[in-house]
Design a protein around this motif. Structure first.
Motif, short mmCIF file in Angstrom:
data_model
loop_
_atom_site.label_atom_id
_atom_site.label_comp_id
_atom_site.label_asym_id
_atom_site.label_seq_id
_atom_site.Cartn_x
_atom_site.Cartn_y
_atom_site.Cartn_z
N LEU A 30 66.99 121.02 66.79
CA LEU A 30 68.21 121.77 66.51
C LEU A 30 69.42 121.13 67.18
N LYS A 31 69.23 120.65 68.41
CA LYS A 31 70.32 119.98 69.13
C LYS A 31 70.74 118.71 68.39
N TYR A 32 69.77 117.95 67.89
CA TYR A 32 70.06 116.72 67.15
C TYR A 32 70.84 117.04 65.87
N LEU A 33 70.41 118.05 65.11
CA LEU A 33 71.09 118.41 63.87
C LEU A 33 72.53 118.85 64.15
N LYS A 34 72.71 119.66 65.19
CA LYS A 34 74.05 120.12 65.52
C LYS A 34 74.96 118.94 65.86
N ASN A 35 74.44 117.98 66.62
CA ASN A 35 75.24 116.82 66.99
C ASN A 35 75.62 115.98 65.77
N GLU A 83 69.33 123.86 54.74
CA GLU A 83 68.00 124.49 54.63
C GLU A 83 67.17 124.21 55.88
N GLU A 84 67.16 122.97 56.33
CA GLU A 84 66.40 122.64 57.54
C GLU A 84 67.01 123.34 58.75
N PHE A 85 68.32 123.43 58.80
CA PHE A 85 69.02 124.08 59.91
C PHE A 85 68.57 125.55 60.02
N VAL A 86 68.58 126.25 58.89
CA VAL A 86 68.18 127.66 58.88
C VAL A 86 66.70 127.80 59.25
N ASP A 87 65.87 126.90 58.72
CA ASP A 87 64.43 126.97 59.00
C ASP A 87 64.15 126.78 60.49
N VAL A 88 64.83 125.81 61.11
CA VAL A 88 64.60 125.56 62.54
C VAL A 88 65.05 126.75 63.37
N ILE A 89 66.22 127.33 63.04
CA ILE A 89 66.72 128.48 63.80
C ILE A 89 65.78 129.67 63.66
N THR A 90 65.31 129.91 62.43
CA THR A 90 64.42 131.06 62.20
C THR A 90 63.10 130.89 62.94
N ARG A 91 62.50 129.72 62.84
CA ARG A 91 61.23 129.49 63.50
C ARG A 91 61.38 129.49 65.02
N LEU A 92 62.51 129.01 65.50
CA LEU A 92 62.75 129.04 66.94
C LEU A 92 62.84 130.48 67.43
N LYS A 93 63.47 131.33 66.64
CA LYS A 93 63.58 132.74 67.02
C LYS A 93 62.21 133.41 67.04
N THR A 94 61.39 133.13 66.02
CA THR A 94 60.07 133.75 65.98
C THR A 94 59.19 133.24 67.11
N LYS A 95 59.30 131.96 67.45
CA LYS A 95 58.48 131.42 68.55
C LYS A 95 58.88 132.04 69.88
N ARG A 96 60.16 132.33 70.06
CA ARG A 96 60.59 133.00 71.29
C ARG A 96 60.05 134.42 71.35
N GLU A 97 59.96 135.08 70.18
CA GLU A 97 59.38 136.42 70.15
C GLU A 97 57.89 136.37 70.47
N VAL A 140 51.35 126.07 75.06
CA VAL A 140 51.46 125.51 73.70
C VAL A 140 52.74 125.99 73.02
N ILE A 141 53.01 127.29 73.11
CA ILE A 141 54.18 127.84 72.41
C ILE A 141 55.47 127.33 73.04
N ARG A 142 55.47 127.08 74.34
CA ARG A 142 56.68 126.56 75.00
C ARG A 142 56.94 125.11 74.61
N GLU A 143 55.87 124.34 74.42
CA GLU A 143 56.05 122.96 73.94
C GLU A 143 56.66 122.96 72.54
N GLU A 144 56.21 123.87 71.70
CA GLU A 144 56.76 123.97 70.35
C GLU A 144 58.22 124.42 70.39
N ILE A 145 58.54 125.32 71.30
CA ILE A 145 59.93 125.78 71.44
C ILE A 145 60.82 124.62 71.86
N GLU A 146 60.37 123.82 72.83
CA GLU A 146 61.16 122.67 73.29
C GLU A 146 61.37 121.66 72.16
#
Length: 295
Positions: free
Chosen positions: A212-217, A159-173, A200-206
């Motif tokens: 996401l990198k931590y969860l994947k690892n 659930e957290e994995f999907v949430d992070v990916i979705t929010r990361l995509k929207t922040k890039r948009e 601000v949005i780039r800090e949130e993206i980072e």
């Protein structure tokens, strides 16, 4: 004659009605200020800059409403094991654990050793690919001669994995939208305002990318915490003391006892002075009474 007059009057009335209708139509168009085939001008909508949080909420809302950006991934499980066991030979066990890690494409992230005189203790943290997790645990426990405990846990972070990916995509948009607005900005104030929101949005993206990198690892590499030890028999059973050793130990204990007694007397010197004073007074009084008694 009367019939002709009636027909003539009727024709005049019809002709006058036709002219009035054409006039009325002309006046209506002129009052509106419109010509034929000409549409009224429309107001151009102005773009309002929203905060990154508002833009993010807006994008997420659109994603939920349209259901077009649903992220479909498999189960994301973080697995952790804790092992505590005894080994016959500490050095040999350490080498075998390293061999097991290498054979299972794992790596040792930390390792510590301790020798307290009674046991040799080793601690290791092994990161192993999730597909080899069970196999690595089985091979490590084959080294043990006695297992104190074994504990395994699994945490579902899908659930957290999907949430992070979705929010990361929207922040890039949102970032892309701000870049488009920045390209159309004309005044310095507009440019500075958009650049601040981009920061601000780039800090949130980072931040999201780091999570996401931590969860994947953690999902790709499971963690095994090892604690293994070897007992030292020669320290557990000390040799028996000889007669001379016992005599020496007794002399040392007697001397230490005497020193302790003297130190105790010094610590209560006010009481000793008081007792000595009372004893001196009592002896003197008794002698005085003895001298006064008639012979």
């Amino acid at each position: 004659m009367n019939m002709r007059c009636i027909i003539l009057i009727t024709l005049l009335l019809l002709w006058s009605c036709g002219n009035r209708s054409e006039k009325g139509a002309g006046v209506g168009d002129s009052e509106l200020g419109l010509e034929r085939n000409e549409a009224p001008e429309q107001d151009i909508p102005t773009t309002k800059l929203l905060s990154p949080q508002e833009e993010d909420f807006k994008q997420v809302k659109q994603t939920q409403d349209t259901d077009k950006d649903t992220v479909e991934i498999g189960k994301q499980i973080i697995r952790i094991a804790q092992l505590n066991f005894q080994v016959q030979d500490f050095k040999e066990a350490t080498e075998k654990i390293q061999q097991v890690a290498k054979a299972n494409q794992a790596y040792i992230s930390s390792a510590n050793e301790r020798n307290n005189g009674y046991t040799l203790d080793g601690e290791m943290v092994v990161r192993v690919p999730s597909k080899n997790f069970d196999k690595a645990i089985k091979e490590i426990l084959e080294i043990a001669i006695y297992v104190n405990f074994k504990n395994e846990s699994a945490e579902d972070v899908t659930e957290e994995f999907v949430d992070v990916i979705t929010r990361l995509k929207t922040k890039r948009e949102v970032e892309k939208r701000y870049l488009e607005i920045l390209s159309r900005a004309k005044t310095i104030s507009e440019i500075l305002e958009v650049e601040e929101k981009l920061r601000v949005i780039r800090e949130e993206i980072e931040s999201r990318e780091g999570r996401l990198k931590y969860l994947k690892n953690q999902v790709q590499f499971s963690t095994i915490h090892l604690n293994y030890y070897q007992t030292n028999e020669k320290y557990q059973k000390p040799p028996k003391a000889s007669f001379l050793n016992k005599v020496g130990e007794s002399l040392v204990e007697g001397w230490e006892g005497l020193l302790g007694f003297l130190i105790g007397l010094v610590s209560v010197w006010p009481l000793l002075i008081a007792v000595a004073g009372v004893a001196w007074w009592w002896i003197r009084r008794r002698k005085k009474k003895k001298n006064q008694t008639p012979t």
